[in-house]
Scaffold this active site. Sequence first.
Site, PDB file in Angstrom:
ATOM      1  N   SER A 232     -11.649  -0.518   1.796  1.00 27.96           N
ATOM      2  CA  SER A 232     -12.616  -0.098   0.785  1.00 27.96           C
ATOM      3  C   SER A 232     -14.057  -0.166   1.296  1.00 27.96           C
ATOM      4  O   SER A 232     -14.403   0.506   2.270  1.00 27.96           O
ATOM      5  CB  SER A 232     -12.412  -0.961  -0.467  1.00 27.96           C
TER       6      SER A 232
ATOM      7  N   ASP B 155      -5.192   5.777  -6.062  1.00 19.68           N
ATOM      8  CA  ASP B 155      -6.532   5.261  -5.828  1.00 19.68           C
ATOM      9  C   ASP B 155      -7.552   6.360  -6.090  1.00 19.68           C
ATOM     10  O   ASP B 155      -7.410   7.470  -5.570  1.00 19.68           O
ATOM     11  CB  ASP B 155      -6.628   4.797  -4.367  1.00 19.68           C
TER      12      ASP B 155
ATOM     13  N   HIS C 285      -5.321   1.044  -5.255  1.00 21.63           N
ATOM     14  CA  HIS C 285      -6.414   0.492  -4.458  1.00 21.63           C
ATOM     15  C   HIS C 285      -6.243  -1.025  -4.404  1.00 21.63           C
ATOM     16  O   HIS C 285      -5.895  -1.665  -5.382  1.00 21.63           O
ATOM     17  CB  HIS C 285      -7.752   0.831  -5.106  1.00 21.63           C
TER      18      HIS C 285
END
Length: 252
Positions: free
Chosen positions: A97, A191, A221
Amino acid sequence: MRDLTVPGPGVPVRLYGGERDDCVVVFLHGGGFVSGGLDSHDAHARMLCRDTGRSVLAVDYRLAPAHRFPAAYDDALAAVRWAADELADRVAVAGPSAGANLALGAALALAGTTAAPVAQLLVNPLVHGDPSYPSRSELADAYGLTSERLEWCTEQYLADPALRDDVRFAPLLSPDLGALPPTVLVVAGRDPLRDEGRELGRRLRVAGVPVDLSEEPGMPHGFWRFAELSDAAGSAVARMGALLRSRIDAAP
């Protein structure tokens, strides 16, 4: 395991000893630039160490909103440089991320230098932040990360909306993607960042960068944190670790 400090900027780091000393993997944690640290992502670093067989240097970079862009970017860059100078002849970078954003940014900045990473692992990467990607609306309320939360984190990190196009925040927009090392890219199917991850894979290939793109269709995610609780997540994490190890093994 040793807690250390990068001289100069004073960035706290944690070094996990690996089986081999030919490369150090610099790990940048996730958390949307606003949360996370050495303890919250301890298991991630240990898994990387186990699966790659290399030492891992986890970086406790500064967080927003107390420290806005480019503080986290600067800390990541300093840590990778220091690892290359002090810990091993070769480095790789990895992160999920926001951590993938910082890993990719450091790899771009250091391309062509003696500190250039030889490989990178980017998991569910935030590399553009453009809310117009279809997955941002299709998966706006997805488990693990919502589009609303993503926008809030971006606003905390960037003091000025014009910085959304700064390649240090949006490395997808860099004209120098072809200078990047072999890349293991993992995209989660559930995600909101899915489509910008796919676009990164496409642009890397067009630029001639070797890419191992894995899409995990049912994963949300942040699935990495469930690796020890879910067989599916654990298998996905083991696969990406093995791919990174093979890229490091093959690197000169």
